[in-house]
Design a protein around this motif. Structure first.
Motif, mmCIF file in Angstrom:
data_model
loop_
_atom_site.group_PDB
_atom_site.id
_atom_site.type_symbol
_atom_site.label_atom_id
_atom_site.label_comp_id
_atom_site.label_asym_id
_atom_site.label_seq_id
_atom_site.Cartn_x
_atom_site.Cartn_y
_atom_site.Cartn_z
ATOM 1 N N LEU A 70 0.817 -1.210 0.000
ATOM 2 C CA LEU A 70 0.000 0.000 0.000
ATOM 3 C C LEU A 70 0.853 1.263 0.000
ATOM 4 O O LEU A 70 1.898 1.309 0.643
ATOM 5 N N VAL A 71 0.384 2.274 -0.719
ATOM 6 C CA VAL A 71 1.074 3.559 -0.818
ATOM 7 C C VAL A 71 0.064 4.653 -0.514
ATOM 8 O O VAL A 71 -1.026 4.675 -1.092
ATOM 9 N N TYR A 72 0.423 5.562 0.384
ATOM 10 C CA TYR A 72 -0.403 6.746 0.639
ATOM 11 C C TYR A 72 -0.182 7.675 -0.545
ATOM 12 O O TYR A 72 0.944 8.084 -0.824
ATOM 13 N N SER A 73 -1.233 7.973 -1.274
ATOM 14 C CA SER A 73 -1.101 8.652 -2.561
ATOM 15 C C SER A 73 -2.066 9.819 -2.682
ATOM 16 O O SER A 73 -3.218 9.729 -2.249
ATOM 17 N N CYS A 74 -1.587 10.895 -3.309
ATOM 18 C CA CYS A 74 -2.506 11.985 -3.615
ATOM 19 C C CYS A 74 -3.469 11.501 -4.707
ATOM 20 O O CYS A 74 -3.182 10.540 -5.436
ATOM 21 N N PHE A 75 -4.586 12.166 -4.799
ATOM 22 C CA PHE A 75 -5.614 11.832 -5.782
ATOM 23 C C PHE A 75 -5.020 11.789 -7.199
ATOM 24 O O PHE A 75 -5.273 10.859 -7.960
ATOM 25 N N THR A 76 -4.213 12.813 -7.542
ATOM 26 C CA THR A 76 -3.680 12.923 -8.900
ATOM 27 C C THR A 76 -2.766 11.748 -9.238
ATOM 28 O O THR A 76 -2.914 11.125 -10.293
ATOM 29 N N CYS A 77 -1.822 11.444 -8.350
ATOM 30 C CA CYS A 77 -0.907 10.321 -8.629
ATOM 31 C C CYS A 77 -1.656 8.999 -8.699
ATOM 32 O O CYS A 77 -1.364 8.167 -9.563
ATOM 33 N N ASN A 78 -2.614 8.804 -7.808
ATOM 34 C CA ASN A 78 -3.362 7.548 -7.817
ATOM 35 C C ASN A 78 -4.130 7.374 -9.121
ATOM 36 O O ASN A 78 -4.176 6.281 -9.686
ATOM 37 N N ARG A 79 -4.715 8.448 -9.628
ATOM 38 C CA ARG A 79 -5.447 8.367 -10.889
ATOM 39 C C ARG A 79 -4.509 8.137 -12.073
ATOM 40 O O ARG A 79 -4.836 7.402 -12.991
ATOM 41 N N LYS A 80 -3.356 8.779 -12.047
ATOM 42 C CA LYS A 80 -2.425 8.629 -13.173
ATOM 43 C C LYS A 80 -1.815 7.230 -13.203
ATOM 44 O O LYS A 80 -1.635 6.654 -14.256
#
Length: 192
Positions: A70-80
């Motif tokens: 698991l990675v804590y991710s910002c919305f933008t990075c997770n979508r990309k």
């Protein structure tokens, strides 16, 4: 300089939950309230943070609830990033040319860094793939995000010693306020 600056991301060990969603408090702490991929702090975005599966759920169902995946991710990075993966082998994160590197490993810093202005830059072919293809850091305002994070730190330091500040230092604080507001407006306009 490192993508995450002075923060070193390390996942704790020995956690077992029945659902990956229940790991969010621990992930948030282990990732220092910042995106594992771009290093963006929660303090500079209006979009929420999410839990990314480093190895996509579609490829490794056995890793869906595994904390190490698991990675804590910002919305933008997770979508990309989405469900991108370089191979059909869940154990092969990259082939030396394309793919990913887990941000909670020392190897991450061998692929991506920040330049003096705070832009994310590649240091390898895998880094180039993550920079231009997967996360498109080269098209995102990573230097503005970095500057906003630095201004927040400067403000925090000044606020901690407010009672001892000279009038000039208090003016600097107010100037930082104006700069931060402008940076955050820009970040919001760029949908970061």
């Amino acid at each position: 300089m490192r993508v995450h600056g002075r923060y070193k991301i390390e996942r704790r060990t020995g956690l077992t939950q029945k659902s990956y969603r229940k790991y969010e408090p621990e992930l948030r702490e282990d990732f220092h309230c910042m995106c594992g991929y771009c290093g963006k702090s929660e303090a500079v975005t209006k979009k929420g943070f999410e839990i990314d599966h480093f190895v996509p759920q579609t490829l490794a169902k056995d890793l869906i609830d595994c904390y190490d995946n698991l990675v804590y991710s910002c919305f933008t990075c997770n979508r990309k990033k989405g469900a991108k993966w370089p191979t059909e082998d869940s154990a092969l994160a990259h082939n030396g040319i394309i793919g990913f590197c887990d941000p909670a490993t020392a190897e991450f810093d061998t692929h991506l860094q920040r330049d003096a202005d705070g832009r994310i830059v590649s240091c390898s072919a895998v880094g180039e793939y993550m920079l231009k293809e997967a996360f498109q850091f080269d098209k995102r305002p990573t230097e503005t995000v970095w500057r906003a994070m630095q201004v927040i730190e400067m403000k925090r330091d000044l606020r901690a010693k407010w009672d001892t500040l000279t009038p000039k230092e208090r003016d600097e604080y107010m100037q930082l306020d104006v700069e931060l507001e402008s940076l955050l407006d820009y970040i919001f306009e760029k949908r970061e």
